[in-house]
Design a protein around this motif. Structure first.
Motif, PDB file in Angstrom:
ATOM      1  N   HIS A 129       0.471  -1.089   0.196  1.00 43.47           N
ATOM      2  CA  HIS A 129       0.194  -0.492   0.197  1.00 43.47           C
ATOM      3  C   HIS A 129       0.694   1.188  -0.335  1.00 43.47           C
ATOM      4  O   HIS A 129       0.099   2.094  -0.477  1.00 43.47           O
ATOM      5  N   MET A 130       1.971   1.202   0.479  1.00 38.77           N
ATOM      6  CA  MET A 130       3.518   2.230   0.593  1.00 38.77           C
ATOM      7  C   MET A 130       4.274   2.830  -0.190  1.00 38.77           C
ATOM      8  O   MET A 130       4.558   3.879  -0.795  1.00 38.77           O
ATOM      9  N   ASN A 131       3.811   1.329  -1.907  1.00 37.38           N
ATOM     10  CA  ASN A 131       5.331   1.633  -1.966  1.00 37.38           C
ATOM     11  C   ASN A 131       5.340   2.926  -3.859  1.00 37.38           C
ATOM     12  O   ASN A 131       3.572   2.361  -3.657  1.00 37.38           O
ATOM     13  N   LYS A 132       5.758   3.422  -3.537  1.00 33.91           N
ATOM     14  CA  LYS A 132       5.810   4.486  -4.188  1.00 33.91           C
ATOM     15  C   LYS A 132       5.885   3.675  -5.939  1.00 33.91           C
ATOM     16  O   LYS A 132       4.933   4.010  -6.685  1.00 33.91           O
ATOM     17  N   ARG A 137       2.178   6.632  -1.932  1.00 30.46           N
ATOM     18  CA  ARG A 137       2.743   8.089  -1.214  1.00 30.46           C
ATOM     19  C   ARG A 137       4.605   7.568  -0.625  1.00 30.46           C
ATOM     20  O   ARG A 137       4.128   8.901  -0.031  1.00 30.46           O
ATOM     21  N   GLY A 138       4.469   6.698  -0.578  1.00 30.88           N
ATOM     22  CA  GLY A 138       5.742   6.605   0.185  1.00 30.88           C
ATOM     23  C   GLY A 138       5.291   6.670   2.163  1.00 30.88           C
ATOM     24  O   GLY A 138       4.156   6.288   1.976  1.00 30.88           O
ATOM     25  N   GLY A 139       6.825   6.514   3.043  1.00 34.24           N
ATOM     26  CA  GLY A 139       6.340   6.846   4.349  1.00 34.24           C
ATOM     27  C   GLY A 139       7.355   6.002   5.426  1.00 34.24           C
ATOM     28  O   GLY A 139       8.987   6.479   4.489  1.00 34.24           O
ATOM     29  N   GLY A 181      13.903   2.479  -4.676  1.00 32.27           N
ATOM     30  CA  GLY A 181      12.813   3.562  -4.641  1.00 32.27           C
ATOM     31  C   GLY A 181      12.212   3.709  -4.538  1.00 32.27           C
ATOM     32  O   GLY A 181      10.983   4.032  -4.916  1.00 32.27           O
ATOM     33  N   TYR A 182      11.813   2.542  -3.146  1.00 31.29           N
ATOM     34  CA  TYR A 182      10.094   2.828  -2.810  1.00 31.29           C
ATOM     35  C   TYR A 182       9.491   3.917  -2.278  1.00 31.29           C
ATOM     36  O   TYR A 182       8.323   4.101  -2.319  1.00 31.29           O
ATOM     37  N   GLY A 183      10.314   4.650  -1.331  1.00 31.57           N
ATOM     38  CA  GLY A 183       9.900   5.802  -0.354  1.00 31.57           C
ATOM     39  C   GLY A 183       9.725   5.158   0.476  1.00 31.57           C
ATOM     40  O   GLY A 183       8.655   6.688   0.966  1.00 31.57           O
ATOM     41  N   VAL A 184      10.318   4.714   1.277  1.00 32.09           N
ATOM     42  CA  VAL A 184       9.806   3.932   1.977  1.00 32.09           C
ATOM     43  C   VAL A 184      10.741   4.145   3.328  1.00 32.09           C
ATOM     44  O   VAL A 184      11.440   2.694   2.907  1.00 32.09           O
ATOM     45  N   ARG A 185      10.493   4.772   4.347  1.00 32.77           N
ATOM     46  CA  ARG A 185      11.901   4.419   5.190  1.00 32.77           C
ATOM     47  C   ARG A 185      11.880   3.124   6.087  1.00 32.77           C
ATOM     48  O   ARG A 185       9.982   3.327   6.903  1.00 32.77           O
ATOM     49  N   CYS A 186      12.710   2.726   6.706  1.00 29.20           N
ATOM     50  CA  CYS A 186      12.819   2.037   7.569  1.00 29.20           C
ATOM     51  C   CYS A 186      13.376   2.428   9.291  1.00 29.20           C
ATOM     52  O   CYS A 186      14.733   2.402   8.781  1.00 29.20           O
ATOM     53  N   ASN A 187      13.042   2.238  10.088  1.00 30.64           N
ATOM     54  CA  ASN A 187      14.014   3.172  11.349  1.00 30.64           C
ATOM     55  C   ASN A 187      13.776   1.519  12.209  1.00 30.64           C
ATOM     56  O   ASN A 187      12.452   0.826  12.423  1.00 30.64           O
TER      57      ASN A 187
END
Ligand SMILES: NC(=O)C1=CN([C@@H]2O[C@H](COP(=O)(O)OP(=O)(O)OC[C@H]3O[C@@H](n4cnc5c(N)ncnc54)[C@H](O)[C@@H]3O)[C@@H](O)[C@H]2O)C=CC1
Ligand SMILES: CC/C=C\C[C@H](O)C(=O)/C=C/C=C/C=C\C=C\[C@@H](O)C/C=C\CCC(=O)O
Length: 265
Positions: A129-132, A137-139, A181-187
């Motif tokens: 759902h998040m992957n650009k 729309r990323g996240g 280039g997914y636009g999803v940060r992971c921490n």
């Protein structure tokens, strides 16, 4: 400096999903995100507590700002249904906090299924759902690891393994997302001991290592206990700081520290 929005409006319009949100650290994360104007979907297997939190925050933030959905992170089917309900209701997912976790050295396979596989399941379904690259729309994804993700907790070998896995998965997923280039940060966050139900009756949770409860209790006495709010503020930092990707934040009573790891180059 002219503020276009107040600090507490920073997450206005953002949709967050928090697992294990009915009590403890997850509840605090949900409340902190709501305080910063996010809309929050709380997932948990504790229906009564989860619904009580939503009833309470709805009085404070209004209708349609929080939703409780029963979801067992051991079930990909339930995760898919909960995330789809989130998208259908609120239009997308911007923030995922994979927080649900247990400590049970007797039921160690369940511990792996919840603590590690639950984080993988949640991340992979959320990416749909998040992957650009697939219309998202990323996240940002923030995974709740532990100090046991950085060092061995002598009384909890399997719990330690799950949390080391969460740290490793988070860092690798962050790199994969950045390169792809997914636009999803992971921490990930690595809190030390926190005053929640998880650390009560420790001896009953250590299985074959119950004889080591004194060592663990001594560690708790030596380090002191974090509050759930202190942990939730660290999650907010990782959500809001868009420079953070692949970061691991250690949270101790005496302060916070971003962990540096050996270079793989
Ligand atoms: N309490 C502590 O000292 C620390 C806890 N952590 C981690 O923080 C996270 C939250 O733990 P706490 O708030 O302390 O524990 P807690 O026991 O107070 O809350 C955990 C929540 O997760 C839910 N949950 C458990 N299994 C689930 C499943 N299969 N599906 C969905 N929800 C489920 C529970 O119903 C509960 O609401 C866990 O991942 C834990 O490992 C990390 C470092 C320190
Ligand atoms: C009985 C378990 C209770 C709570 C579980 C919870 O996840 C938690 O707080 C676990 C704490 C575990 C601590 C384990 C080992 C701690 C080791 C440290 O002394 C050193 C480890 C890392 C240092 C990292 C660094 O300084 O770079």
């Amino acid at each position: 400096m002219l503020r276009l929005t107040s600090p507490k409006m920073a997450l206005d319009g953002k949709i967050a999903v928090v697992t294990g949100a009915a009590v403890g650290i997850g509840e605090a994360i949900a409340r902190t995100l709501l305080q910063n104007s996010a809309t929050v979907v709380l997932l948990d297997v504790n229906d009564a507590a989860g619904k009580a939190v939503v009833e309470d925050v709805t009085k404070q933030y209004g209708e349609d700002k929080a939703l409780f959905l029963r979801c067992n992170v051991e079930s990909e089917e339930q995760i898919k249904a909960a995330f789809q309900k989130t998208v259908d209701t609120f239009g997308g997912i911007d923030i995922l906090c994979n927080n649900a976790g247990i400590l049970n050295e007797s039921e160690w396979e369940k511990t792996v299924s919840v603590n590690l596989l639950g984080v993988v399941r949640g991340t992979y379904v959320a990416l749909q759902h998040m992957n650009k690259l697939t219309g998202g729309r990323g996240g940002v994804v923030v995974n709740t690891a532990s100090m046991a993700g950085l060092g061995p907790l002598v009384s909890c070998p399997v719990y330690t393994a799950t949390k080391h896995g969460v740290v490793g998965f988070t860092r690798a997923m962050a790199a994969a997302s950045a390169v792809s280039g997914y636009g999803v940060r992971c921490n990930a966050i690595c809190p030390h001991f926190v005053q929640t139900d998880l650390i009560t009756n420790i001896k009953s949770k250590l299985g074959q290592f119950s004889h080591l409860d004194d060592a663990t209790n001594q560690m708790m006495e030596n380090t002191g206990l974090l509050t759930v709010s202190e942990v939730a503020e660290s999650v907010l930092e990782l959500v809001m700081d868009e420079t953070k990707n692949g970061d691991v934040l250690m949270i101790l009573k005496q302060g916070k520290q971003y962990i540096t790891f050996p270079s793989m180059q």
